[in-house]
Design a protein around this motif. Structure first.
Motif, short mmCIF file in Angstrom:
data_model
loop_
_atom_site.label_atom_id
_atom_site.label_comp_id
_atom_site.label_asym_id
_atom_site.label_seq_id
_atom_site.Cartn_x
_atom_site.Cartn_y
_atom_site.Cartn_z
N LEU A 229 -12.92 73.68 -60.66
CA LEU A 229 -12.88 72.86 -59.74
C LEU A 229 -12.36 71.26 -60.54
N GLU A 230 -12.82 71.24 -61.86
CA GLU A 230 -12.45 70.00 -62.60
C GLU A 230 -11.21 69.94 -63.21
N PRO A 231 -10.13 69.19 -62.70
CA PRO A 231 -8.94 69.06 -63.37
C PRO A 231 -9.04 68.62 -64.93
N SER A 232 -8.10 69.06 -65.37
CA SER A 232 -8.03 68.63 -66.84
C SER A 232 -6.69 68.98 -67.59
N ILE A 233 -6.01 67.71 -67.94
CA ILE A 233 -4.56 67.74 -68.52
C ILE A 233 -4.83 68.63 -69.94
N TYR A 234 -6.05 68.69 -70.49
CA TYR A 234 -6.02 69.31 -71.83
C TYR A 234 -6.21 70.77 -71.70
N LEU A 235 -6.69 71.38 -70.36
CA LEU A 235 -6.60 72.71 -70.46
C LEU A 235 -5.45 73.17 -69.74
N ASP A 236 -4.54 72.46 -69.34
CA ASP A 236 -3.42 72.89 -68.91
C ASP A 236 -2.39 72.84 -70.05
N ARG A 247 -3.04 78.79 -77.06
CA ARG A 247 -4.57 78.33 -76.80
C ARG A 247 -4.40 76.89 -76.24
N SER A 248 -5.24 76.56 -75.09
CA SER A 248 -5.66 75.37 -74.58
C SER A 248 -6.62 74.84 -75.63
N LEU A 249 -7.38 73.78 -75.21
CA LEU A 249 -8.44 73.11 -76.04
C LEU A 249 -9.68 74.19 -75.99
#
Length: 310
Positions: A229-236, A247-249
């Motif tokens: 549910l938590e949006p994160s530009i870093y995981l995208d 890999r994402s972070l």
């Protein structure tokens, strides 16, 4: 549950890949839980809900990965920050937070007589690691152990305290802690001490960023719901230059799926776009430790889930 996934788990049980397993699957806003085999065949204990498992390297995302994303959002660090800035005894001034997060640091994980070292000696050895000539992707615990030291220096608390305050409290994780954990599912036949399986985590204890966390299906469900549910530009984003290991972070990426695995027979898997997730917990080291074969067996399960066969 899809027959193909159930049959594959049953095949693993029949061939003693693991004595038992706990599985939770998330789709269309609901979790379904499944329990297989025995948590401890020696004592005749069946696999039941809410058992405590040694997560092994799944600890990397649960603790260090989560903390890094938090402090990035809070502006307390940048991906380009030098590790040496907060760990002045660390040898390599050019290495950055992102290099360790994505396992592209080039650090050589070999430490002579590692299992004979105490905590102070092992910590010193981690800070003095050599570099390999090849600086491409190499998955290694040492990257996250050093990131754990870095986060402790940045935030002024032990990883154990940070886990409690920044992960368990906000996500309402009630049974997630560093080990040892009395009553945990044994990772080795005959060992009922709740000892952490990873030898480095046994020495470093609540200062280990790579392993050492124990948790349950119920806690990990809450944790993954937050990730979904938590949006994160870093995981995208994809970080690193190795197309074979995108890999994402903190997480490994395959298409829209993010995952992380653990040596003891665990993995987390989720897809934000599809709003699907899976938690698999086992003690696959109970009878034997055939890591190469386990990777094949584990990947079969993960592929079935990614293909929607659950």
């Amino acid at each position: 549950m899809h027959k193909a996934l159930r049959d594959k788990i049953q095949e693993h049980l029949n061939t003693q890949v693991y004595p038992g397993a706990s599985l939770a699957l998330y789709r269309q806003g609901q979790w379904q839980e499944y329990y297989f085999g025995w948590s401890d065949p020696e004592l005749g204990f069946e696999t039941i809900p809410d058992l405590i498992y040694d997560l092994a390297s799944v600890s990397k995302v649960l603790v260090v990965g989560t903390l890094v994303l938090q402090v990035l959002k809070e502006g307390l660090l940048e991906l380009e920050d030098s590790i040496q800035e907060l760990l002045p005894r660390f040898r390599h001034s050019h290495l950055r937070v992102v290099d360790l997060l994505t396992h592209t640091s080039g650090l050589d994980p070999y430490i002579p007589n590692r299992d004979a070292l105490n905590r102070e000696e092992l910590t010193k050895a981690m800070l003095q690691l050599d570099l390999r000539s090849d600086t491409s992707y190499l998955y290694s615990d040492v990257n996250y152990i050093l990131l754990g030291f870095y986060l402790e220096a940045l935030l002024g608390k032990s990883l154990e305290e940070l886990l409690s305050a920044r992960v368990c409290a906000p996500f309402k994780l009630l049974k997630t802690t560093y080990g040892p954990r009395a009553g945990a599912v044994p990772t080795v036949q005959g060992n009922h001490t709740g000892q952490v399986h990873d030898p480095k985590a046994q020495v470093l204890g609540p200062h280990t960023g790579s392993a050492g966390i124990f948790s349950t299906i119920s806690d990990l469900k809450k944790y993954l719901e937050n990730q979904l549910l938590e949006p994160s530009i870093y995981l995208d984003q994809i970080h690193g230059s190795d197309p074979a290991n995108p890999r994402s972070l903190a997480w490994r990426r395959e298409g829209d799926w993010l995952d992380h695995t653990g040596y003891t027979g665990t993995f987390l898997l989720f897809n934000r776009k599809k709003q699907e997730a899976a938690i698999f917990l086992s003690n696959r080291t109970y009878w034997k430790d055939q890591r190469a074969q386990w990777i094949e067996d584990r990947n079969e399960l993960m592929d079935l889930i990614r293909q929607g066969k659950f």
